[in-house]
Write an enzyme that holds these catalytic residues in place. Structure first.
Site, PDB file in Angstrom:
ATOM      1  N   ASN A 100       1.107  -1.379  -0.126  1.00  0.00           N
ATOM      2  CA  ASN A 100       0.055  -0.001  -0.069  1.00  0.00           C
ATOM      3  C   ASN A 100       1.000   1.242  -0.002  1.00  0.00           C
ATOM      4  O   ASN A 100       1.602   1.371   0.992  1.00  0.00           O
ATOM      5  CB  ASN A 100      -0.923  -0.036   1.345  1.00  0.00           C
ATOM      6  CG  ASN A 100      -1.708   1.198   1.236  1.00  0.00           C
ATOM      7  OD1 ASN A 100      -1.864   2.002   0.302  1.00  0.00           O
ATOM      8  ND2 ASN A 100      -2.602   1.483   2.418  1.00  0.00           N
ATOM      9  N   LYS A 106       0.243   4.130  -0.351  1.00  0.00           N
ATOM     10  CA  LYS A 106      -0.593   5.332   0.454  1.00  0.00           C
ATOM     11  C   LYS A 106      -0.519   6.631  -0.642  1.00  0.00           C
ATOM     12  O   LYS A 106      -0.060   6.364  -1.806  1.00  0.00           O
ATOM     13  CB  LYS A 106      -0.006   5.509   1.879  1.00  0.00           C
ATOM     14  CG  LYS A 106      -0.097   4.364   2.636  1.00  0.00           C
ATOM     15  CD  LYS A 106      -0.033   4.517   4.102  1.00  0.00           C
ATOM     16  CE  LYS A 106      -0.041   3.089   4.819  1.00  0.00           C
ATOM     17  NZ  LYS A 106      -0.019   3.186   6.216  1.00  0.00           N
ATOM     18  N   HIS A 112      -9.383   1.397   4.594  1.00  0.00           N
ATOM     19  CA  HIS A 112      -8.112   1.506   5.192  1.00  0.00           C
ATOM     20  C   HIS A 112      -8.568   2.449   6.523  1.00  0.00           C
ATOM     21  O   HIS A 112      -9.082   3.407   6.377  1.00  0.00           O
ATOM     22  CB  HIS A 112      -6.870   2.018   4.435  1.00  0.00           C
ATOM     23  CG  HIS A 112      -5.664   1.855   5.250  1.00  0.00           C
ATOM     24  ND1 HIS A 112      -5.142   2.852   6.043  1.00  0.00           N
ATOM     25  CD2 HIS A 112      -4.730   1.041   4.868  1.00  0.00           C
ATOM     26  CE1 HIS A 112      -4.085   2.489   6.504  1.00  0.00           C
ATOM     27  NE2 HIS A 112      -3.601   1.446   5.682  1.00  0.00           N
ATOM     28  N   GLU A 142      -6.612   4.942   7.720  1.00  0.00           N
ATOM     29  CA  GLU A 142      -6.322   6.201   7.163  1.00  0.00           C
ATOM     30  C   GLU A 142      -7.852   6.770   6.639  1.00  0.00           C
ATOM     31  O   GLU A 142      -8.096   7.983   6.842  1.00  0.00           O
ATOM     32  CB  GLU A 142      -5.134   6.261   6.506  1.00  0.00           C
ATOM     33  CG  GLU A 142      -3.984   5.838   7.481  1.00  0.00           C
ATOM     34  CD  GLU A 142      -2.938   5.480   6.710  1.00  0.00           C
ATOM     35  OE1 GLU A 142      -2.832   5.498   5.642  1.00  0.00           O
ATOM     36  OE2 GLU A 142      -1.861   4.899   7.244  1.00  0.00           O
ATOM     37  N   GLU A 166      -5.324  -4.741  10.370  1.00  0.00           N
ATOM     38  CA  GLU A 166      -4.363  -3.847  10.695  1.00  0.00           C
ATOM     39  C   GLU A 166      -4.662  -3.071  11.785  1.00  0.00           C
ATOM     40  O   GLU A 166      -5.448  -2.352  11.695  1.00  0.00           O
ATOM     41  CB  GLU A 166      -4.279  -2.685   9.367  1.00  0.00           C
ATOM     42  CG  GLU A 166      -3.769  -3.507   8.083  1.00  0.00           C
ATOM     43  CD  GLU A 166      -3.249  -2.481   7.273  1.00  0.00           C
ATOM     44  OE1 GLU A 166      -2.351  -2.693   6.660  1.00  0.00           O
ATOM     45  OE2 GLU A 166      -3.842  -1.208   7.014  1.00  0.00           O
ATOM     46  N   GLY A 171       2.608   2.483  10.619  1.00  0.00           N
ATOM     47  CA  GLY A 171       3.596   3.340  10.513  1.00  0.00           C
ATOM     48  C   GLY A 171       4.359   3.549  11.765  1.00  0.00           C
ATOM     49  O   GLY A 171       4.810   4.717  12.057  1.00  0.00           O
ATOM     50  N   SER A 217       3.620  -2.169  10.159  1.00  0.00           N
ATOM     51  CA  SER A 217       4.839  -2.000  10.363  1.00  0.00           C
ATOM     52  C   SER A 217       5.700  -3.426  10.018  1.00  0.00           C
ATOM     53  O   SER A 217       6.530  -4.131  10.657  1.00  0.00           O
ATOM     54  CB  SER A 217       5.295  -1.727  11.682  1.00  0.00           C
ATOM     55  OG  SER A 217       4.985  -0.514  12.080  1.00  0.00           O
TER      56      SER A 217
HETATM   57  P1  13P Z   1       3.019   0.273   7.563  1.00  0.00           P
HETATM   58  O1  13P Z   1       3.602  -0.765   7.039  1.00  0.00           O
HETATM   59  O2  13P Z   1       3.822   1.508   7.186  1.00  0.00           O
HETATM   60  O3  13P Z   1       3.043   0.206   9.016  1.00  0.00           O
HETATM   61  O4  13P Z   1       1.544   0.623   7.088  1.00  0.00           O
HETATM   62  C1  13P Z   1       0.706  -0.499   7.329  1.00  0.00           C
HETATM   63  C2  13P Z   1      -0.455  -0.052   6.174  1.00  0.00           C
HETATM   64  O5  13P Z   1      -1.214   0.752   6.786  1.00  0.00           O
HETATM   65  C3  13P Z   1      -0.713  -0.899   5.128  1.00  0.00           C
HETATM   66  O6  13P Z   1      -1.981  -0.601   4.775  1.00  0.00           O
END
Ligand code: 13P
Length: 255
Positions: free
Chosen positions: A13, A15, A98, A100, A170, A176, A216
């Site tokens: 992803n 982002k 997601h 976010e 997640e 992150g 992560s």
């Molecule tokens: P990270 O791997 O940067 O923690 O992000 C995970 C994520 O949100 C994947 O959709």
């Protein structure tokens, strides 16, 4: 992973990262590293990178995902992109719900479900994200909350639809942050998700469902996480922007 029962899937992803020219460079570096993958490999790219990503991955083993789609096919929804638009561009998957999107863009269980059903109706496969906050984990409501999200996301879907659904667990506190869930924590919740799906659709459907862990996940911890029976892959943020790291995770899921 349990490859006898279901597909292992590693999805990046990206982002809101990478312009189209940067995407070209990243994909160029990635393709040779993952060409012999023994798992499904997906890159989830920003809308503006879709054209480049689809063109560059044609004939390869890498599949392209978008990071959202609207539930209507067209109309007055400024800033949104629909499932038919993605389909025509050659996109195969779409990441939905997601945290976010839920946190910053007011996505709800209901809109996630509507978006997912629209995606499926238009021949797209979906990666539906669920996961609890740190407060929820500390309050002991993780199972109830995550399973509730799963039930809501799958509302009105058939067992046939589930063949085109991946669920990504997640935990928000692990995204992150560099703070990965332990393999036991991650597998426990993936197991709850599978039980929830089994209750609604039966054990066979649940056994065939790919459930990813995200948060992560990186080149160092992937082996451990993927060693768990109920963790069928990963949804990778930061590490998906580095072809060398991402390909190590793909390799781990190829075993
Ligand atoms: P990270 O791997 O940067 O923690 O992000 C995970 C994520 O949100 C994947 O959709």
């Amino acid at each position: 992973m349990n490859k006898a029962k279901r597909n292992a899937v590693i999805a990046g992803n990206w982002k809101m990262n990478k312009t189209a020219s940067e995407a070209r460079e990243l994909i160029d570096g990635l393709l040779p590293l993952v060409k012999d993958a023994g798992c499904t490999v997906i890159i989830g790219v920003p809308f503006t990178d879709i054209h480049v990503a689809v063109e560059m991955t044609k004939g390869s083993n890498v599949h392209v995902a978008a990071q959202n789609c609207h539930f209507e096919a067209s109309g007055a929804f400024t800033g949104e992109v629909s499932a038919p638009m993605l389909k025509e561009e050659g996109v195969e998957y779409v990441i939905l719900g997601h945290s976010e999107r839920r946190q910053y863009f007011a996505e709800t269980d209901e809109t996630v479900n509507k978006r997912a059903r629209a995606a499926l109706a238009n021949g797209l496969k979906t990666i539906i994200c669920v996961g609890e906050s740190l407060d929820q984990r500390e309050a002991g409501v993780t199972k109830e909350f995550v399973c509730g999200q799963v039930v809501a996301a799958l509302e009105e879907m058939t067992a046939e639809d589930l063949k085109n659904v991946i669920i990504a667990y997640e935990p928000i506190w692990a995204i992150g942050t560099g703070k990965t869930a332990t393999k036991e924590q991650a597998a426990e919740v993936c197991g709850f998700i599978r039980e929830t799906v089994a209750e609604k659709y039966g054990q066979d459907v649940a056994d065939a469902l790919t459930i990813q862990y995200g948060g992560s996940m990186n080149a160092k911890n992937c082996d451990e996480l993927l060693s768990m029976e109920d963790i069928d892959g990963g949804l990778i943020g930061g590490a998906s922007l580095k072809p060398a790291d991402f390909s190590v995770i793909v390799e781990a899921a190829s075993k």
